[in-house]
Design an enzyme around this catalytic site. Structure first.
Site, PDB file in Angstrom:
ATOM      1  CD  GLU A  31       4.223   0.791   6.982  1.00 16.85           C
ATOM      2  OE1 GLU A  31       4.973   1.113   7.908  1.00 16.85           O
ATOM      3  OE2 GLU A  31       3.898   1.596   6.088  1.00 16.85           O
ATOM      4  CG  ASP A  48      -0.162   0.063   2.549  1.00 16.62           C
ATOM      5  OD1 ASP A  48       0.881  -0.625   2.670  1.00 16.62           O
ATOM      6  OD2 ASP A  48      -0.595   0.787   3.473  1.00 16.62           O
TER       7      ASP A  48
HETATM    8  N1  BES Z   1       8.746   3.107   5.193  1.00 13.85           N
HETATM    9  C1  BES Z   1       8.123   3.822   6.251  1.00 13.85           C
HETATM   10  C2  BES Z   1       8.910   3.744   7.548  1.00 13.85           C
HETATM   11  C3  BES Z   1      10.100   4.657   7.563  1.00 13.85           C
HETATM   12  C4  BES Z   1       9.891   6.021   7.537  1.00 13.85           C
HETATM   13  C5  BES Z   1      11.366   4.165   7.624  1.00 13.85           C
HETATM   14  C6  BES Z   1      10.964   6.887   7.556  1.00 13.85           C
HETATM   15  C7  BES Z   1      12.427   5.018   7.619  1.00 13.85           C
HETATM   16  C8  BES Z   1      12.232   6.383   7.599  1.00 13.85           C
HETATM   17  C9  BES Z   1       6.739   3.284   6.466  1.00 13.85           C
HETATM   18  O1  BES Z   1       6.060   3.009   5.257  1.00 13.85           O
HETATM   19  C10 BES Z   1       5.902   4.330   7.148  1.00 13.85           C
HETATM   20  O2  BES Z   1       5.616   5.327   6.548  1.00 13.85           O
HETATM   21  N2  BES Z   1       5.483   4.059   8.368  1.00 13.85           N
HETATM   22  C11 BES Z   1       4.581   4.884   9.051  1.00 13.85           C
HETATM   23  C12 BES Z   1       3.960   4.025  10.120  1.00 13.85           C
HETATM   24  C13 BES Z   1       2.740   4.597  10.779  1.00 13.85           C
HETATM   25  C14 BES Z   1       1.606   4.750   9.796  1.00 13.85           C
HETATM   26  C15 BES Z   1       2.320   3.690  11.887  1.00 13.85           C
HETATM   27  C16 BES Z   1       5.306   6.074   9.634  1.00 13.85           C
HETATM   28  O3  BES Z   1       6.488   5.964  10.021  1.00 13.85           O
HETATM   29  O4  BES Z   1       4.701   7.146   9.677  1.00 13.85           O
HETATM   30 MN    MN Z   2       7.225   1.982   3.994  1.00 14.56          MN
HETATM   31 MN    MN Z   3       5.435   4.920   4.389  1.00 11.65          MN
END
Ligand code: BES
Ligand code: MN
Ligand code: MN
Length: 477
Positions: free
Chosen positions: A167, A100
């Site tokens: 996610e 997603d």
């Molecule tokens: N890929 C990201 C996580 C990430 C963000 C890793 C920045 C390294 C640096 C992931 O898809 C993401 O966006 N996660 C969300 C999780 C939340 C919705 C619980 C986030 O970090 O905001």
């Molecule tokens: Mn991600």
């Molecule tokens: Mn993300």
């Protein structure tokens, strides 16, 4: 053991086909947070499932039930589980990724259609929503599989896959699945380690491995007053205004230096000692890197260590928006009747949603009481996840370091990351195995932002990296 030379050549020779496939994936607008796109997330689950099957992977799509979103009951997109190889003499690696993406519209300020992958030959950028987060990395695994499938070659390890479509919306439904399938007899039985490719290098030059993620708690402060929106001429200075109260509250959460004003939150985290500070000093990073990635000379400090610690080992509180506020064109003279202020806090050990939420609730209620308003307040907890830190003295990291050296001819930076992938800790705890984050993209890719991109070289060399990592794991076993 390095990856076979003809694997590396295969990846170079098929680069254009891989990019074309990435274009197909980006063209499916699988935005999990938008109910009107839920069918597209489902479509993406089906697409990925079919791709894996065509490459010789045994798969199943797992129904995750339903979700309540904005008053609607929505079907959750099925997770895609896969398995290839069952050799008891080989290690078994579990691969996680999410198919997603975040919302995107041309009108947000994109230079090109977000759901059409644009290959910019001049800059080498592959531009499109999901290119780096997280379709590019998932497709990297497909590329690796394709080489082995096409040449009838066995993989050096057994692989299991866990791909989800929620996610970006807090991985709804996934924890239960992971916990269930990690039990004896479950789908993930026998997994020796986990590899997640869903993050980015710290800068644009140095490959990285990531051993920590922050957790997150996300809240909405609902403030309500009049029964309907009011005319500010007829009612201004005659009634309590919800927006005024909400702004006052939101102003008390964090200061301009990033200090969290909710008592007890910042205090929970011990200061870094000299040894830990050294870890941050050693990272290939500068204030120019953060300012370039952010697109402005806006770093909170001139001290690189301070800035890195702010991202990696300290909690942060960000204000995201106000639902119900006037936000259209022109100058509407309205008093909004109900508004919701959205904010989140990134968590680091020992913080958890369970120990932070009571502090948040108590503080907001106390501060609201001090306002002396007749508006009503309600705090809603939207979602949360705990932080995660791994042990890097493990063959899983050793293999990834070797693979990085083989592909990029240099040592990776070992870093913690400020973002969150809530299921990471669930994997670590329920399987009891080491988890590695092996990033494909660069720090300036612009995940969640406009003009999100993945560099062509990161997609291609990143594919080599993922493949090489499998061979290095096999060699270390
Ligand atoms: N890929 C990201 C996580 C990430 C963000 C890793 C920045 C390294 C640096 C992931 O898809 C993401 O966006 N996660 C969300 C999780 C939340 C919705 C619980 C986030 O970090 O905001
Ligand atoms: Mn991600
Ligand atoms: Mn993300």
């Amino acid at each position: 053991m390095a990856a076979p030379k003809d694997f590396l050549e295969f990846v170079d020779a098929n680069a254009d086909l891989f990019i074309q496939r990435l274009g197909e994936a980006v063209a499916i607008p699988s935005v999990s947070g938008d109910p009107s796109h839920r069918q597209d997330v489902l479509k993406m689950s089906n697409w990925l499932n079919a791709q894996l099957q065509a490459l010789g992977v045994d798969t199943k799509q797992v129904d995750l039930g339903t979700q309540e979103l904005e008053g609607q009951t929505l079907q959750l997109p099925p997770a895609v589980l896969g398995s290839i190889g069952k050799d008891p003499k080989k290690k078994t690696i579990l691969i996680y990724g999410h198919f997603d993406v975040q919302p995107a519209q041309l009108s947000d300020g994109w230079d090109t259609e977000p759901f059409t992958l644009v290959v910019d030959d001049a800059s080498g950028k592959l531009i499109g929503r999901g290119s780096t987060d997280d379709k590019g990395p998932i497709l990297g695994w497909l590329n690796v599989l394709q080489y082995h499938h096409k040449h009838g070659k066995e993989l050096p390890v057994n692989l299991k896959f866990c791909f989800e479509g929620m996610e970006e919306s807090g991985s709804e439904g996934l924890d239960d699945l992971v916990i269930r399938e990690s039990k004896p007899g479950g789908y993930f039985e026998g997994v020796d380690c986990v590899c997640i490719s869903d993050n980015y290098w710290l800068n644009t030059r140095t490959p990285a491995l990531t051993y920590g993620l922050r957790g997150v708690v996300y809240y909405a402060i609902h403030v309500t007053g009049p029964a309907r929106d009011l005319h500010s001429g007829a009612f201004g200075r005659t009634v309590h205004e919800p927006m005024t109260d909400l702004i006052a509250l939101m102003n008390k959460l964090v200061d301009g230096k990033g200090n969290i004003l909710i008592p007890g939150v910042d205090d929970m985290v011990a200061a870094a000692d000299a040894e830990e500070r050294k870890l941050y000093e050693q990272l290939d990073y500068s204030i120019a890197d953060v300012e370039e990635a952010a697109g402005g000379k806006i770093a909170l400090s001139d001290d690189k260590v301070q800035v890195l610690m702010g991202r990696m080992r300290l909690p942060s509180l960000s204000l995201h928006g106000i639902e119900g506020a006037f936000s259209g064109v022109g100058a509407k003279t309205v008093i909004p009747s109900k508004v919701a202020g959205k904010f989140s806090i990134r968590l680091v050990p020992p913080q958890t949603p369970e120990n932070i939420t009571p502090l948040v609730n108590k503080y907001i209620e106390e501060e609201f009481a001090k306002l002396g308003t007749k508006s009503q307040v309600r705090i809603e907890y939207l979602h949360g996840g705990r932080p995660w830190v791994a042990n890097v003295k493990h063959w899983n990291y050793e293999a990834a370091i070797k693979a990085t050296e083989a592909v990029y001819k240099r040592k990776p930076d070992l870093m913690r990351e400020g973002g969150s992938i809530p299921v990471t800790l669930t994997f670590a705890e329920s399987l009891g195995v080491n988890v590695l984050l092996l990033p494909m993209g660069r720090g300036d890719d612009g995940a969640h932002s406009t003009n999100e991109k993945l560099d062509r070289s990161n997609f291609i060399e990143g594919t080599k990296l993922l493949g090489s990592y499998l061979y290095e794991v096999a060699a270390l076993s």
